[in-house]
Design a protein around this motif. Sequence first.
Motif, PDB file in Angstrom:
ATOM      1  N   ARG A 285       0.841  -1.212   0.000  1.00 16.54           N
ATOM      2  CA  ARG A 285       0.000   0.000   0.000  1.00 16.54           C
ATOM      3  C   ARG A 285       0.873   1.259   0.000  1.00 16.54           C
ATOM      4  O   ARG A 285       0.568   2.246  -0.679  1.00 16.54           O
ATOM      5  N   GLY A 286       1.967   1.265   0.761  1.00 14.75           N
ATOM      6  CA  GLY A 286       2.872   2.403   0.726  1.00 14.75           C
ATOM      7  C   GLY A 286       3.528   2.556  -0.630  1.00 14.75           C
ATOM      8  O   GLY A 286       3.717   3.675  -1.128  1.00 14.75           O
ATOM      9  N   TRP A 287       3.867   1.421  -1.251  1.00 12.39           N
ATOM     10  CA  TRP A 287       4.497   1.425  -2.577  1.00 12.39           C
ATOM     11  C   TRP A 287       3.575   2.042  -3.615  1.00 12.39           C
ATOM     12  O   TRP A 287       4.007   2.830  -4.449  1.00 12.39           O
ATOM     13  N   TYR A 288       2.283   1.708  -3.565  1.00 11.54           N
ATOM     14  CA  TYR A 288       1.331   2.294  -4.506  1.00 11.54           C
ATOM     15  C   TYR A 288       1.361   3.814  -4.446  1.00 11.54           C
ATOM     16  O   TYR A 288       1.178   4.492  -5.462  1.00 11.54           O
ATOM     17  N   PHE A 289       1.583   4.363  -3.256  1.00 10.67           N
ATOM     18  CA  PHE A 289       1.470   5.802  -3.083  1.00 10.67           C
ATOM     19  C   PHE A 289       2.622   6.569  -3.719  1.00 10.67           C
ATOM     20  O   PHE A 289       2.499   7.781  -3.929  1.00 10.67           O
ATOM     21  N   TYR A 290       3.735   5.899  -4.055  1.00  9.05           N
ATOM     22  CA  TYR A 290       4.729   6.663  -4.799  1.00  9.05           C
ATOM     23  C   TYR A 290       4.260   6.909  -6.227  1.00  9.05           C
ATOM     24  O   TYR A 290       4.515   7.979  -6.797  1.00  9.05           O
ATOM     25  N   ASP A 291       3.567   5.936  -6.816  1.00 12.88           N
ATOM     26  CA  ASP A 291       2.951   6.189  -8.119  1.00 12.88           C
ATOM     27  C   ASP A 291       1.941   7.329  -8.007  1.00 12.88           C
ATOM     28  O   ASP A 291       1.838   8.180  -8.892  1.00 12.88           O
ATOM     29  N   TRP A 292       1.161   7.343  -6.941  1.00  8.63           N
ATOM     30  CA  TRP A 292       0.201   8.415  -6.689  1.00  8.63           C
ATOM     31  C   TRP A 292       0.913   9.764  -6.605  1.00  8.63           C
ATOM     32  O   TRP A 292       0.416  10.784  -7.089  1.00  8.63           O
TER      33      TRP A 292
ATOM     34  N   ALA B  67      14.515   7.956  -9.293  1.00 11.71           N
ATOM     35  CA  ALA B  67      13.559   7.568  -8.262  1.00 11.71           C
ATOM     36  C   ALA B  67      12.702   6.386  -8.710  1.00 11.71           C
ATOM     37  O   ALA B  67      12.433   5.466  -7.935  1.00 11.71           O
ATOM     38  N   MET B  68      12.254   6.392  -9.969  1.00 11.46           N
ATOM     39  CA  MET B  68      11.430   5.297 -10.465  1.00 11.46           C
ATOM     40  C   MET B  68      12.226   3.994 -10.527  1.00 11.46           C
ATOM     41  O   MET B  68      11.669   2.910 -10.290  1.00 11.46           O
ATOM     42  N   MET B  69      13.507   4.072 -10.832  1.00 12.59           N
ATOM     43  CA  MET B  69      14.338   2.875 -10.825  1.00 12.59           C
ATOM     44  C   MET B  69      14.356   2.240  -9.435  1.00 12.59           C
ATOM     45  O   MET B  69      14.171   1.025  -9.280  1.00 12.59           O
ATOM     46  N   LEU B  70      14.548   3.062  -8.403  1.00 11.92           N
ATOM     47  CA  LEU B  70      14.565   2.553  -7.036  1.00 11.92           C
ATOM     48  C   LEU B  70      13.195   2.043  -6.620  1.00 11.92           C
ATOM     49  O   LEU B  70      13.069   0.990  -5.977  1.00 11.92           O
ATOM     50  N   TYR B  71      12.161   2.771  -6.988  1.00 14.50           N
ATOM     51  CA  TYR B  71      10.781   2.375  -6.678  1.00 14.50           C
ATOM     52  C   TYR B  71      10.440   1.036  -7.316  1.00 14.50           C
ATOM     53  O   TYR B  71       9.910   0.124  -6.669  1.00 14.50           O
ATOM     54  N   ASN B  72      10.748   0.874  -8.602  1.00 14.67           N
ATOM     55  CA  ASN B  72      10.446  -0.374  -9.298  1.00 14.67           C
ATOM     56  C   ASN B  72      11.192  -1.553  -8.696  1.00 14.67           C
ATOM     57  O   ASN B  72      10.687  -2.683  -8.669  1.00 14.67           O
ATOM     58  N   SER B  73      12.402  -1.316  -8.192  1.00 15.85           N
ATOM     59  CA  SER B  73      13.213  -2.413  -7.670  1.00 15.85           C
ATOM     60  C   SER B  73      12.642  -3.005  -6.384  1.00 15.85           C
ATOM     61  O   SER B  73      13.061  -4.092  -5.958  1.00 15.85           O
ATOM     62  N   TYR B  74      11.681  -2.315  -5.759  1.00 17.11           N
ATOM     63  CA  TYR B  74      11.007  -2.871  -4.593  1.00 17.11           C
ATOM     64  C   TYR B  74      10.037  -3.989  -4.966  1.00 17.11           C
ATOM     65  O   TYR B  74       9.703  -4.823  -4.116  1.00 17.11           O
TER      66      TYR B  74
ATOM     67  N   TRP C 239       0.200   1.276 -11.141  1.00 20.74           N
ATOM     68  CA  TRP C 239      -0.089   2.149 -12.282  1.00 20.74           C
ATOM     69  C   TRP C 239      -1.476   2.761 -12.152  1.00 20.74           C
ATOM     70  O   TRP C 239      -1.679   3.937 -12.475  1.00 20.74           O
ATOM     71  N   ALA C 240      -2.462   1.972 -11.684  1.00 17.66           N
ATOM     72  CA  ALA C 240      -3.821   2.500 -11.541  1.00 17.66           C
ATOM     73  C   ALA C 240      -3.856   3.647 -10.531  1.00 17.66           C
ATOM     74  O   ALA C 240      -4.530   4.663 -10.748  1.00 17.66           O
ATOM     75  N   PHE C 241      -3.128   3.510  -9.419  1.00 21.67           N
ATOM     76  CA  PHE C 241      -3.031   4.600  -8.442  1.00 21.67           C
ATOM     77  C   PHE C 241      -2.474   5.853  -9.107  1.00 21.67           C
ATOM     78  O   PHE C 241      -2.966   6.966  -8.896  1.00 21.67           O
ATOM     79  N   GLY C 242      -1.421   5.678  -9.905  1.00 19.69           N
ATOM     80  CA  GLY C 242      -0.808   6.826 -10.561  1.00 19.69           C
ATOM     81  C   GLY C 242      -1.762   7.529 -11.513  1.00 19.69           C
ATOM     82  O   GLY C 242      -1.848   8.760 -11.520  1.00 19.69           O
ATOM     83  N   TYR C 243      -2.467   6.753 -12.316  1.00 15.22           N
ATOM     84  CA  TYR C 243      -3.391   7.365 -13.266  1.00 15.22           C
ATOM     85  C   TYR C 243      -4.584   8.011 -12.556  1.00 15.22           C
ATOM     86  O   TYR C 243      -5.110   9.019 -13.019  1.00 15.22           O
ATOM     87  N   ALA C 244      -5.001   7.433 -11.429  1.00 15.21           N
ATOM     88  CA  ALA C 244      -6.083   8.055 -10.664  1.00 15.21           C
ATOM     89  C   ALA C 244      -5.648   9.420 -10.125  1.00 15.21           C
ATOM     90  O   ALA C 244      -6.401  10.403 -10.188  1.00 15.21           O
ATOM     91  N   ALA C 245      -4.421   9.502  -9.613  1.00 17.43           N
ATOM     92  CA  ALA C 245      -3.910  10.789  -9.130  1.00 17.43           C
ATOM     93  C   ALA C 245      -3.797  11.781 -10.266  1.00 17.43           C
ATOM     94  O   ALA C 245      -4.159  12.957 -10.128  1.00 17.43           O
TER      95      ALA C 245
ATOM     96  N   GLY D  88       4.913  19.697  -8.452  1.00 21.69           N
ATOM     97  CA  GLY D  88       6.077  19.473  -7.609  1.00 21.69           C
ATOM     98  C   GLY D  88       5.710  19.372  -6.132  1.00 21.69           C
ATOM     99  O   GLY D  88       6.245  18.530  -5.400  1.00 21.69           O
ATOM    100  N   LEU D  89       4.783  20.225  -5.676  1.00 20.22           N
ATOM    101  CA  LEU D  89       4.359  20.177  -4.280  1.00 20.22           C
ATOM    102  C   LEU D  89       3.626  18.874  -3.968  1.00 20.22           C
ATOM    103  O   LEU D  89       3.810  18.269  -2.910  1.00 20.22           O
ATOM    104  N   TRP D  90       2.783  18.422  -4.899  1.00 18.76           N
ATOM    105  CA  TRP D  90       2.059  17.149  -4.747  1.00 18.76           C
ATOM    106  C   TRP D  90       3.069  15.998  -4.660  1.00 18.76           C
ATOM    107  O   TRP D  90       2.966  15.128  -3.800  1.00 18.76           O
ATOM    108  N   TRP D  91       4.018  15.997  -5.580  1.00 20.02           N
ATOM    109  CA  TRP D  91       5.051  14.961  -5.631  1.00 20.02           C
ATOM    110  C   TRP D  91       5.789  14.874  -4.292  1.00 20.02           C
ATOM    111  O   TRP D  91       5.933  13.789  -3.710  1.00 20.02           O
ATOM    112  N   GLY D  92       6.241  16.017  -3.797  1.00 19.45           N
ATOM    113  CA  GLY D  92       6.981  16.017  -2.547  1.00 19.45           C
ATOM    114  C   GLY D  92       6.132  15.626  -1.350  1.00 19.45           C
ATOM    115  O   GLY D  92       6.578  14.866  -0.474  1.00 19.45           O
ATOM    116  N   GLY D  93       4.889  16.103  -1.304  1.00 21.39           N
ATOM    117  CA  GLY D  93       4.030  15.826  -0.158  1.00 21.39           C
ATOM    118  C   GLY D  93       3.691  14.351  -0.013  1.00 21.39           C
ATOM    119  O   GLY D  93       3.845  13.752   1.070  1.00 21.39           O
ATOM    120  N   PHE D  94       3.237  13.720  -1.088  1.00 20.42           N
ATOM    121  CA  PHE D  94       2.794  12.331  -0.998  1.00 20.42           C
ATOM    122  C   PHE D  94       3.950  11.331  -1.004  1.00 20.42           C
ATOM    123  O   PHE D  94       3.730  10.150  -0.698  1.00 20.42           O
TER     124      PHE D  94
END
Length: 448
Positions: A22-29, A145-152, A170-176, A210-216
């Motif tokens: 669930r935490g991992w999904y939120f980086y896509d978000w 960042a995406m390289m590190l995220y994907n490696s999880y 991916w669905a979380f990302g597109y929803a955001a 940028g603010l959204w990216w940093g906050g979430f």
Amino acid sequence: MGTDTVRTAASDDASGRRREQRGWYFYDWACSVYSTSVLTVFLGPYLTSVAEDAADAGGYVHPLGVPVRAGSFFAYSVSLSVIVAVLLMPLVGAAADRTGRKKPLLGAAAYTGAAATTGMFFLSGDRYLLGGALLVVANAAQSVAMMLYNSYLPQIAPPEERDAVSSRGWAFGYAAGSLVLVVNLVLYLAHDSFGVSESTAVRICLASAGLWWGGFTLVPLLRLRDHPSPARETTAPGLRQLAATIRDMRRHPLTLAFLLAYLVYNDGIQTVISQASVYGSEELGLGQSTLIGAVLLVQVLAVAGALTMGRLARRYGAKRTILGSLVAWTLTLGAGYFLPTGAPVGFFLLAAAIGLVLGGSQALSRSLFSHLVPPGKEAEYFSAYEVSDRGMSWLGPLLFGLTYQLTGSYRDAIISLVAFFVLGFALLARVPVRQAIADAGNPVPERI
């Protein structure tokens, strides 16, 4: 008693895995808003207009004394950002696997990109060089960042869960992306009501990403854990580690064969993502509100598309499903070449077709590759994957920009991208994925 202890431990392990997922999904978000609002919608047309304001009478700008057609500056900037990422990702990936500390590196890359994106608020007038520099920093940081995220992914999901977990990410990302684009659309269309100019509205949309990216990004940083890596034979830092990584990957030629196929077809995907709004505005004469609406349609349909293609993969296998998506990409680009100027309906139909295959083709490629990674080398190998994902995607924008520079036609530029999907299909069809998984030392799923 012993059985109860084992069951409790298994339950705790499953609960911890779900929490990490669930935490991992939120980086896509968090980060997908950059890809959507900045790279796909606003920055291309806006940076092009800024470069045009700075251009000479012949329509050229001169960064570092090099004559560049203003309409090609954005594409060239994307290409440069990807070259920078190519130099960084293998080094960061090797360091992450060697130390087992991916999370601090993920945070550093994410906040570098978020800061550069927030700084785009100051892109105004004829400051095209500032825009190009911020784009290079943000895009390169996003790639790292995406390289590190994907490696999880192979560490937080067992083989039978990966297609579903990757598709949900991916669905979380597109929803955001959809949610933020709705807000962007309201601000852009009603900018007079808010007392700001159209240019200021665009800059607010860029900075808010940028603010959204940093906050979430705080959510995955709180929930993900650093997973200890097995003892590694290669511990040399820097370029020696990179050379060792390349030598190691040569021991897995089928993994490299998949990466080559992915490099080719994903180059086409990434170029369509980054150049579609330029094509719509400059060649088809569509307004910014139409472009935002079309990209919003892509985001909404991509949520359903990613989840649907995840289900198709469970039935037909990830490889067959990806191959089907590449056929759809080819047909879609061919139709895009013939779109009439000033007709938004055709552009919306094109956007719908892209949305249905976009998320699924990327999510399933990620989950399929996760089966091909030798255990303990996730970040190192995903650095190579990210080079294929974004790192070699300078070829598509470069071809797009050169085609436009030589022909003056964005239609010729967009149709040139078909070659990436046709060649990628041919290369992927030749990869025996079950054998590749076994050769990497991983269990082979029943259906792949």
